[in-house]
Design an enzyme around this catalytic site. Structure first.
Site, PDB file in Angstrom:
ATOM      1  N   ARG A 276       9.016  36.321  -5.752  1.00 40.16           N
ATOM      2  CA  ARG A 276       9.228  35.839  -4.376  1.00 40.16           C
ATOM      3  C   ARG A 276       9.689  34.388  -4.326  1.00 40.16           C
ATOM      4  NH1 ARG A 276       9.603  35.485  -0.254  1.00 40.16           N
ATOM      5  NH2 ARG A 276       7.993  35.806   1.283  1.00 40.16           N
TER       6      ARG A 276
ATOM      7  N   ASP B 285       9.640  48.188   3.951  1.00 44.35           N
ATOM      8  CA  ASP B 285       8.706  47.914   5.040  1.00 44.35           C
ATOM      9  C   ASP B 285       8.757  49.033   6.066  1.00 44.35           C
ATOM     10  OD1 ASP B 285       6.798  45.686   5.978  1.00 44.35           O
ATOM     11  OD2 ASP B 285       7.848  46.296   7.794  1.00 44.35           O
TER      12      ASP B 285
ATOM     13  N   ARG C 135       1.552  40.478  -2.655  1.00 45.02           N
ATOM     14  CA  ARG C 135       1.265  39.063  -2.921  1.00 45.02           C
ATOM     15  C   ARG C 135       0.028  38.764  -3.745  1.00 45.02           C
ATOM     16  NH1 ARG C 135       1.873  37.609   3.219  1.00 45.02           N
ATOM     17  NH2 ARG C 135       0.881  39.644   3.168  1.00 45.02           N
TER      18      ARG C 135
ATOM     19  N   TYR D 195       6.782  47.811  17.552  1.00 45.96           N
ATOM     20  CA  TYR D 195       7.550  46.657  17.052  1.00 45.96           C
ATOM     21  C   TYR D 195       8.902  46.517  17.755  1.00 45.96           C
ATOM     22  CZ  TYR D 195       4.234  45.789  13.295  1.00 45.96           C
ATOM     23  OH  TYR D 195       3.102  45.485  12.592  1.00 45.96           O
TER      24      TYR D 195
ATOM     25  N   ARG E  10      -0.426  48.710  -0.123  1.00 43.05           N
ATOM     26  CA  ARG E  10       0.181  47.403  -0.412  1.00 43.05           C
ATOM     27  C   ARG E  10      -0.043  46.968  -1.857  1.00 43.05           C
ATOM     28  NH1 ARG E  10       1.423  44.179   4.197  1.00 43.05           N
ATOM     29  NH2 ARG E  10       2.146  45.669   5.728  1.00 43.05           N
TER      30      ARG E  10
HETATM   31  O1  CP3 Z   1       2.198  49.600   0.101  1.00 38.61           O
HETATM   32  C1  CP3 Z   1       3.100  49.064  -0.574  1.00 38.61           C
HETATM   33  O2  CP3 Z   1       2.874  48.383  -1.590  1.00 38.61           O
HETATM   34  C2  CP3 Z   1       4.541  49.359  -0.190  1.00 38.61           C
HETATM   35  C3  CP3 Z   1       5.180  48.377   0.625  1.00 38.61           C
HETATM   36  C4  CP3 Z   1       4.821  48.191   2.108  1.00 38.61           C
HETATM   37  C5  CP3 Z   1       5.063  46.952   2.758  1.00 38.61           C
HETATM   38  N1  CP3 Z   1       4.822  47.125   4.101  1.00 38.61           N
HETATM   39  C6  CP3 Z   1       5.537  45.729   2.105  1.00 38.61           C
HETATM   40  C7  CP3 Z   1       5.318  44.413   2.742  1.00 38.61           C
HETATM   41  C8  CP3 Z   1       4.380  49.098   3.072  1.00 38.61           C
HETATM   42  C9  CP3 Z   1       3.937  50.550   2.917  1.00 38.61           C
HETATM   43  C10 CP3 Z   1       4.384  48.415   4.322  1.00 38.61           C
HETATM   44  C11 CP3 Z   1       4.045  49.062   5.600  1.00 38.61           C
HETATM   45  C12 CP3 Z   1       3.845  48.230   6.801  1.00 38.61           C
HETATM   46  N2  CP3 Z   1       4.504  47.086   7.165  1.00 38.61           N
HETATM   47  C13 CP3 Z   1       2.947  48.569   7.847  1.00 38.61           C
HETATM   48  C14 CP3 Z   1       2.087  49.821   7.900  1.00 38.61           C
HETATM   49  C15 CP3 Z   1       0.857  49.659   7.088  1.00 38.61           C
HETATM   50  C16 CP3 Z   1      -0.131  48.691   7.643  1.00 38.61           C
HETATM   51  O3  CP3 Z   1      -0.230  47.599   7.069  1.00 38.61           O
HETATM   52  O4  CP3 Z   1      -0.780  49.034   8.623  1.00 38.61           O
HETATM   53  C17 CP3 Z   1       3.050  47.561   8.818  1.00 38.61           C
HETATM   54  C18 CP3 Z   1       2.251  47.484  10.099  1.00 38.61           C
HETATM   55  C19 CP3 Z   1       4.032  46.629   8.381  1.00 38.61           C
HETATM   56  C20 CP3 Z   1       4.498  45.432   9.098  1.00 38.61           C
HETATM   57  C21 CP3 Z   1       4.404  44.177   8.298  1.00 38.61           C
HETATM   58  N3  CP3 Z   1       5.221  43.871   7.223  1.00 38.61           N
HETATM   59  C22 CP3 Z   1       3.540  43.056   8.508  1.00 38.61           C
HETATM   60  C23 CP3 Z   1       2.527  42.978   9.616  1.00 38.61           C
HETATM   61  C24 CP3 Z   1       3.838  42.109   7.517  1.00 38.61           C
HETATM   62  C25 CP3 Z   1       3.273  40.701   7.325  1.00 38.61           C
HETATM   63  C26 CP3 Z   1       1.845  40.609   7.054  1.00 38.61           C
HETATM   64  C27 CP3 Z   1       1.399  41.356   5.830  1.00 38.61           C
HETATM   65  O5  CP3 Z   1       0.510  42.224   5.987  1.00 38.61           O
HETATM   66  O6  CP3 Z   1       1.879  41.117   4.720  1.00 38.61           O
HETATM   67  C28 CP3 Z   1       4.875  42.635   6.700  1.00 38.61           C
HETATM   68  C29 CP3 Z   1       5.499  42.005   5.529  1.00 38.61           C
HETATM   69  C30 CP3 Z   1       5.317  42.722   4.231  1.00 38.61           C
HETATM   70  N4  CP3 Z   1       5.536  44.067   4.060  1.00 38.61           N
HETATM   71  C31 CP3 Z   1       4.963  42.153   2.981  1.00 38.61           C
HETATM   72  C32 CP3 Z   1       4.965  43.197   2.048  1.00 38.61           C
HETATM   73  C33 CP3 Z   1       4.686  43.111   0.573  1.00 38.61           C
HETATM   74  C34 CP3 Z   1       4.714  40.682   2.693  1.00 38.61           C
HETATM   75  C35 CP3 Z   1       6.039  40.091   2.330  1.00 38.61           C
HETATM   76  C36 CP3 Z   1       5.935  38.768   1.600  1.00 38.61           C
HETATM   77  O7  CP3 Z   1       5.643  37.758   2.252  1.00 38.61           O
HETATM   78  O8  CP3 Z   1       6.221  38.758   0.392  1.00 38.61           O
END
Ligand code: CP3
Length: 340
Positions: A36, A72, A27, A147, A23
């Site tokens: 954003r 995502d 943020r 999901y 990640r």
């Molecule tokens: O790693 C990176 O920088 C690449 C981008 C990336 C995102 N999501 C961007 C994102 C990657 C590789 C993911 C994978 C992802 N998404 C997983 C597997 C990895 C893990 O965390 O176990 C899962 C389970 C998700 C599902 C997901 N997407 C959740 C639970 C959330 C909200 C909570 C959180 O952790 O941020 C998201 C949204 C999300 N995906 C954001 C980002 C940058 C936040 C978006 C925002 O509000 O700007």
């Protein structure tokens, strides 16, 4: 060309350990928060120029060894008629639950699966100019199905566990479709410029070992072999599943990435050489500030032999993390002297 990560993936000696951060585009970065304000998360993912920009943001600030494409886990599911909203995690209005739902899911061609992602990869590849390795990623069938079936994050994902118990045949059909979808998607990402791919199985730990072997393993194994046949190095990420570690280590991937709950040094001893390991600082350690982060990173380096180690966090970096803590992590890794 900075190919430290590829070297580590193949167990070759490196002048210093490579480092990237799960990640890393997100943020905790002020420049991400600025973007954003103008765009929703969905817009950032959908527009290749924006996704490429966000992917590159952490690389402009820090000398990281990988860029991971901004998208995502659930992004490719739009191609089977299930586009997710984010609030803030993935939300699906029409969960997949019945035999009919599963039968009706289409099997799209590679170029129909999130085409914006390969496009963004192409843009990033050009701009990176070999400064870092470019990573693509996808979800393991079980974690994507969690999901799809639940529709959003529910603690313990009981609906998929009920399906695993009551209708394993249906679940198997769904996991097969998701494995084929993700295999095509990962190979397309490689063709567009990804040097390696990471497969996330965030929710695998919900299954007991025997159920995992019977229900999830065959599909995940098949999924990993596809990019393997196409020469794409694979990193397999497993979260909160100590009971599955040895089973995941036996899967066909160049590296195993794990969360912070397991001691990586002991795991290396148990597994022996041969498989690269990625991880696994607790993301919460960075919230304790740069000094604590630096000490914890040094301790990680002391416990884990450098050969075949890609330094990372054990899960995604948290939004509250300070830039100074990230710099401290980088400093600890960069100042290490490796005697080979
Ligand atoms: O790693 C990176 O920088 C690449 C981008 C990336 C995102 N999501 C961007 C994102 C990657 C590789 C993911 C994978 C992802 N998404 C997983 C597997 C990895 C893990 O965390 O176990 C899962 C389970 C998700 C599902 C997901 N997407 C959740 C639970 C959330 C909200 C909570 C959180 O952790 O941020 C998201 C949204 C999300 N995906 C954001 C980002 C940058 C936040 C978006 C925002 O509000 O700007």
């Amino acid at each position: 060309m900075n190919d430290l990560i590829l070297k580590a993936l193949h167990g070759e000696p490196v002048p210093r350990r490579p480092l990237w951060i799960m990640r890393q585009a997100g943020r905790y970065l002020p420049e991400y928060r600025e973007l954003r304000k103008k765009h929703s998360f969905e817009e950032l993912c959908e527009q290749p120029e924006l996704a490429a920009e966000v992917t590159l943001q952490p690389l402009r600030r820090f000398p990281l060894d990988a860029a991971i494409i901004f998208a995502d886990l659930v992004t490719p599911l739009a191609a089977i008629g299930r586009p997710f909203r984010f609030n803030p995690g993935p939300v699906l209005d029409r969960p997949v639950r019945t035999a009919e739902d599963i039968e009706n899911l289409p099997e799209p061609e590679a170029e129909e699966i999130a085409p914006e992602v390969p496009r963004a990869l192409g843009l990033v590849k050009q701009e990176l100019g070999g400064k870092a390795v470019l990573l693509g990623f996808g979800g393991a069938p079980w974690s994507l199905a969690a999901y799809l079936i639940e529709g959003h994050h529910v603690n313990g994902f009981p609906t998929i566990r009920a399906m695993a118990a009551g209708r394993p045949d249906l679940l198997g059909e769904l996991l097969g479709k998701l494995a084929r979808l993700t295999a095509k998607y990962l190979v397309a990402q490689h063709r567009a410029g990804a040097d390696a791919v990471q497969v996330f199985d965030t929710w695998a730990g919900l299954l007991p070992l025997e159920d995992w072997k019977r229900l999830a393993r065959p599909h995940l194994h098949w999924l990993l072999e596809e990019p393997g046949r196409n020469g794409v190095p694979r990193i397999m990420f497993l979260q909160d599943a100590p009971h599955l570690l040895d089973a995941y280590a036996a899967l066909p991937s160049e590296a195993l990435a794990i969360d912070w709950r397991t001691d990586l040094g002991s795991l290396r001893e148990r597994l022996g050489p041969g498989k690269a390991l990625q991880g696994n600082l607790d993301p919460a350690v960075l919230l304790a500030g740069p000094q604590v982060t630096r000490a914890a990173a040094r301790e990680l380096l002391r416990r884990v032999p450098p050969r075949g180690h890609i330094v990372n966090l054990g899960h995604g970096i948290m939004p509250e993390t300070s830039i100074a803590s990230v710099e401290a992590l980088l400093a600890a890794v960069h100042e290490e002297e490796i005697r080979s």
